[in-house]
Write a protein that holds these residues in place. Structure first.
Motif, short mmCIF file in Angstrom:
data_model
loop_
_atom_site.label_atom_id
_atom_site.label_comp_id
_atom_site.label_asym_id
_atom_site.label_seq_id
_atom_site.Cartn_x
_atom_site.Cartn_y
_atom_site.Cartn_z
N SER A 356 28.39 15.98 -2.96
CA SER A 356 28.14 17.04 -1.99
C SER A 356 27.35 16.42 -0.83
O SER A 356 26.91 15.26 -0.94
CB SER A 356 27.34 18.18 -2.64
N PRO A 357 27.18 17.12 0.27
CA PRO A 357 26.44 16.53 1.39
C PRO A 357 25.00 16.14 1.05
O PRO A 357 24.42 15.31 1.74
CB PRO A 357 26.46 17.65 2.45
N GLU A 358 24.41 16.72 -0.01
CA GLU A 358 23.01 16.47 -0.35
C GLU A 358 22.82 15.69 -1.65
O GLU A 358 21.72 15.21 -1.92
CB GLU A 358 22.25 17.80 -0.47
N LYS A 359 23.89 15.55 -2.46
CA LYS A 359 23.68 14.94 -3.78
C LYS A 359 24.95 14.27 -4.28
O LYS A 359 26.05 14.74 -4.04
CB LYS A 359 23.21 16.00 -4.77
N ILE A 360 24.74 13.15 -5.00
CA ILE A 360 25.81 12.48 -5.74
C ILE A 360 25.41 12.48 -7.21
O ILE A 360 24.35 11.97 -7.58
CB ILE A 360 26.01 11.03 -5.25
N SER A 361 26.25 13.06 -8.05
CA SER A 361 25.97 13.15 -9.48
C SER A 361 27.00 12.34 -10.25
O SER A 361 28.21 12.57 -10.11
CB SER A 361 25.98 14.61 -9.93
N SER A 407 16.10 9.93 -3.38
CA SER A 407 15.48 9.91 -4.71
C SER A 407 16.57 9.73 -5.75
O SER A 407 17.70 10.18 -5.56
CB SER A 407 14.70 11.20 -4.98
N ILE A 408 16.24 9.05 -6.84
CA ILE A 408 17.18 8.86 -7.95
C ILE A 408 16.55 9.47 -9.19
O ILE A 408 15.39 9.21 -9.51
CB ILE A 408 17.52 7.37 -8.17
N GLU A 419 21.50 11.17 -10.72
CA GLU A 419 21.71 11.93 -9.49
C GLU A 419 20.95 11.31 -8.32
O GLU A 419 19.73 11.15 -8.37
CB GLU A 419 21.27 13.38 -9.71
N LEU A 420 21.71 10.96 -7.29
CA LEU A 420 21.14 10.44 -6.05
C LEU A 420 21.07 11.60 -5.06
O LEU A 420 22.11 12.20 -4.72
CB LEU A 420 22.03 9.31 -5.50
N GLU A 421 19.85 11.92 -4.62
CA GLU A 421 19.68 13.10 -3.79
C GLU A 421 18.93 12.76 -2.49
O GLU A 421 18.12 11.84 -2.43
CB GLU A 421 18.87 14.18 -4.53
N LYS A 422 19.21 13.58 -1.48
CA LYS A 422 18.42 13.53 -0.25
C LYS A 422 17.23 14.46 -0.41
O LYS A 422 17.38 15.58 -0.90
CB LYS A 422 19.26 13.99 0.95
#
Length: 423
Positions: A356-361, A407-408, A419-422
């Motif tokens: 998603s634009p804010e997160k990679i799971s 953040s991871i 999860e890699l998040e903004k």
């Protein structure tokens, strides 16, 4: 038990101490005042005794005062006998018309002799009502206590807050300090010796840690760099050796095992060198990257691994994850996360990637959760795997640390989630 702040603890101890001090002081003050009041009353009674006895010598009619009256004394004739002339003063109660009740009085009792006749002289005077005195004293002390506590709260809030401000500055500096950042320790310019000494010791300790940290990084970088050549030479010689015609099958098998160990050393060396470069900030250039494409490219490169384990790969895109960072670091970050999910996957397993634009799971199967406290530490391996160096997730964490906006996180819910998040 929940910890208390320094300000709260100081205030609590001061309030308790003052309450105890005021209680002791109030008891002492009460006894002192009562003693002083009785002493003054007794002096007045003794003076009245002298005056009455003096008047009796000139006016014998006074001896007929057998009841208390306006003069507040009475004289009682005594039978013949030997009596002590010692003065006795005690407390009692007597009916008072103005209050229509019995009130406390102080009575002086003494024996005197007039014309061979013994008489008992009793003189009374009103005294303080101890119940009312204690009540008034308690009211006054309560008001004093409230005033003192209120003053202490104000002093603690303003004066002590100012006095302790260097300590909180030092504490905030420690909270924001991260080893390897080479960030100087902000001086507080405190006028308090203890805070200056604390700051000096902390600065010296940080300087020592920074030097040791730099030495360790330099050692890892040098060692990794120096190992590259002998590892490559050893690998080449093993390849030449295995091509010899006269080697046996058993020898070829052992050479293969040695070559596999060398390959693992090469991967470990490459990972350590990458960590060293990341920590030495050697990846400066930034560009706006499309992580959707990076993930697809990385999965294409890892296709042999996923096919070998027959892992079903699914990518679900709910938008484009874009972020400005170094392209090499972004590639290492995504590659390590995907490779970790593949290496620790199961045969005929799955690998789900949600973007998603804010997160990679990134999700892969698992029966038990990993230790989230140590999962990103160097050389930590929850499961022994000959293909794992224990540095993949440590490299991921080091890259994320460079970019505060990222953040991871790891969590477990019937499967593993990275999860890699903004932020």
């Amino acid at each position: 038990m929940k910890n208390k702040s320094l300000k709260y603890s100081t205030l609590r101890y001061l309030v308790i101490a003052i309450l105890g001090i005021i209680a002791i002081w109030a008891a002492s003050f009460y006894l002192l005042i009562i003693e002083e009041v009785y002493d003054n009353i007794d002096d007045g009674l003794k003076d009245s005794r002298i005056r009455i006895l003096h008047e009796i010598e000139s006016d014998s009619e006074i001896l007929q005062t057998v009841d208390y009256g306006i003069a507040q004394f009475k004289i009682t004739p005594l039978p013949i006998g030997n009596y002590s002339k010692k003065i006795h003063i005690y407390n009692s109660k007597m009916y008072m018309a103005y209050d229509n009740d019995d009130e406390p009085v102080r009575i002086l009792q003494t024996i005197f002799k007039n014309q061979n006749q013994n008489y008992q002289l009793e003189i009374y005077t009103s005294t303080v009502e101890e119940d009312e005195f204690i009540e008034n004293l308690l009211i006054a002390l309560s008001a004093l206590y409230i005033a003192l506590v209120g003053s202490i709260i104000l002093i603690n809030h303003f004066i002590l807050k100012k006095a302790w401000s260097p300590f909180y500055i030092i504490l905030n500096n420690l909270k924001s300090y991260k080893i390897g950042t080479k960030k100087g320790f902000e001086k507080t310019n405190s006028e308090i010796i203890e805070f200056d000494e604390l700051e000096a010791e902390l600065s010296a300790m940080i300087d020592r840690n920074e030097k040791i940290y730099e030495q360790q990084k330099q050692f890892i970088a040098n060692a990794s760099h120096e190992l590259q050549t002998p590892l490559a030479i050893a690998g080449n010689k093993l390849e030449l050796l295995i091509e010899e015609k006269d080697i046996t099958e058993n020898q070829a098998h052992k050479i293969g095992e040695i070559n596999e160990m060398l390959n693992r050393l090469k991967r470990l060396n490459k990972s350590l060198l990458t960590l060293s470069k990341i920590e030495n900030n050697q990846f400066q250039h930034k560009e706006n990257l499309n992580f959707n494409e990076l993930i697809k490219q990385s999965l294409f490169e890892l296709e042999m691994m996923t096919e070998f384990k027959k892992i079903n790969v699914t990518i679900k895109e709910n938008g484009i994850f874009q972020f400005e960072m170094n392209a090499d670091l972004a590639g290492i970050l995504i590659n390590n996360l995907l490779k970790n999910a593949i290496v620790h996957n199961e045969q005929n397993g799955f690998l789900n990637v949600f973007i998603s634009p804010e997160k990679i799971s990134i999700q892969n199967p698992g029966e038990n959760p990993l230790n989230s406290q140590f999962i990103f530490e160097r050389f930590y391996k929850d499961e022994q795997n000959e293909n794992s160096t224990g540095l993949g997730l440590a490299i991921v964490k080091s890259i994320v640390k460079i970019y505060p906006e990222l953040s991871i996180n790891y969590r477990f819910d019937s499967r593993h989630y990275f999860e890699l998040e903004k932020k």
